[in-house]
Design a protein around this motif. Structure first.
Motif, mmCIF file in Angstrom:
data_model
loop_
_atom_site.group_PDB
_atom_site.id
_atom_site.type_symbol
_atom_site.label_atom_id
_atom_site.label_comp_id
_atom_site.label_asym_id
_atom_site.label_seq_id
_atom_site.Cartn_x
_atom_site.Cartn_y
_atom_site.Cartn_z
ATOM 1 N N ALA A 31 26.145 30.094 18.585
ATOM 2 C CA ALA A 31 26.397 30.277 16.994
ATOM 3 C C ALA A 31 26.129 29.235 16.192
ATOM 4 O O ALA A 31 25.259 29.393 14.990
ATOM 5 C CB ALA A 31 27.937 30.495 16.654
ATOM 6 N N LEU A 32 25.924 28.083 16.346
ATOM 7 C CA LEU A 32 25.537 26.872 15.577
ATOM 8 C C LEU A 32 23.870 26.839 15.859
ATOM 9 O O LEU A 32 23.353 26.409 14.847
ATOM 10 C CB LEU A 32 25.978 25.694 16.125
ATOM 11 N N ILE A 33 23.268 27.047 16.825
ATOM 12 C CA ILE A 33 21.734 27.296 17.053
ATOM 13 C C ILE A 33 21.437 28.481 16.076
ATOM 14 O O ILE A 33 20.457 28.180 15.339
ATOM 15 C CB ILE A 33 21.529 27.388 18.430
ATOM 16 N N LEU A 34 22.152 29.483 16.078
ATOM 17 C CA LEU A 34 21.763 30.478 15.178
ATOM 18 C C LEU A 34 21.709 30.124 13.694
ATOM 19 O O LEU A 34 21.009 30.476 12.963
ATOM 20 C CB LEU A 34 22.480 31.824 15.413
ATOM 21 N N LEU A 35 22.994 29.405 13.481
ATOM 22 C CA LEU A 35 23.175 28.748 12.060
ATOM 23 C C LEU A 35 21.889 28.138 11.634
ATOM 24 O O LEU A 35 21.325 28.187 10.545
ATOM 25 C CB LEU A 35 24.463 28.234 11.802
ATOM 26 N N PHE A 36 21.540 27.150 12.591
ATOM 27 C CA PHE A 36 20.468 26.271 12.407
ATOM 28 C C PHE A 36 19.193 27.183 11.972
ATOM 29 O O PHE A 36 18.404 26.637 10.966
ATOM 30 C CB PHE A 36 20.185 25.336 13.608
ATOM 31 N N ALA A 37 18.848 28.005 12.716
ATOM 32 C CA ALA A 37 17.625 28.905 12.427
ATOM 33 C C ALA A 37 17.996 29.532 11.085
ATOM 34 O O ALA A 37 16.804 29.848 10.380
ATOM 35 C CB ALA A 37 17.505 29.783 13.687
ATOM 36 N N ALA A 38 19.032 29.904 10.800
ATOM 37 C CA ALA A 38 19.489 30.894 9.654
ATOM 38 C C ALA A 38 19.004 29.953 8.438
ATOM 39 O O ALA A 38 18.425 30.277 7.378
ATOM 40 C CB ALA A 38 20.722 31.476 9.714
#
Length: 142
Positions: A31-38
Motif C-alpha cells: 500500500a505504501l509503495i502504491l501511495l508513493f507511486a500515486a
C-alpha cells in the motif's frame, strides 16, 4: 492419584499471530509503495490512473518482493533492522534497476526522492510499531 499436567502453550496460536503480522506488514508495504507511486504520478500530472500507477509501481513492488524473499522478512516483519532497512534499500535498488532496464526514467533527483519517501514510508510505520511495543512493555512492567 496423579495430578494433571498443565497444558502446554499452543505453538499454533503463536504461528498464526506471526503469520497475521507478516501478512499485514506485506500489505502495508504494498500500500505504501502504491501511495508513493500515486503521489509521484499526481505531482507530475501523468494520466492513466490505474495502468499508469501500476506501470510506475511495479519495479518497486518487485524490489520489495525480492527483498522480502532474500531477507526472509516474514520471520520478523516489523523489525526496523534488518527487515525494514533491507526492504527499503532493496525496494529502491531493484526498483531503479528494473526501471532502467525497461527504459523508464532513472535520474539522480528521482533516486533521492525515492530513497527519502520510501524510507519514511517503509521505515516509518515500523518505527511507530516499535514505539508502541516499547510503550506496552513499560505499562506491563509498572
Amino acid at each position: 492419584m496423579t495430578s494433571p499436567t498443565p497444558p502446554l502453550p499452543r505453538p499454533a496460536a503463536r504461528n498464526s499471530s506471526v503469520k497475521r503480522v507478516a501478512v499485514l506488514a506485506a500489505v502495508a508495504d504494498v500500500a505504501l509503495i502504491l501511495l508513493f507511486a500515486a503521489i509521484g504520478r499526481d505531482a507530475h500530472q501523468r494520466g492513466g490512473i490505474i495502468t499508469g500507477l501500476l506501470a510506475t509501481a511495479w519495479p518497486f513492488l518487485a524490489g520489495a518482493a525480492a527483498s522480502w524473499a532474500a531477507l526472509r522478512v516474514w520471520r520478523a516483519p516489523l523489525a526496523v533492522w534488518p527487515a525494514g532497512v533491507g526492504i527499503w534499500l532493496g525496494t529502491v535498488a531493484v526498483g531503479m534497476l528494473l526501471r532502467a532496464l525497461t527504459g523508464q526514467t532513472v535520474v539522480l533527483p528521482f533516486v533521492i526522492v525515492a530513497l527519502l519517501a520510501l524510507g519514511v514510508f517503509l521505515l516509518g510505520y515500523r518505527l511507530l510499531a516499535a514505539g508502541v511495543r516499547r510503550l506496552r512493555a513499560r505499562r506491563r512492567q509498572g
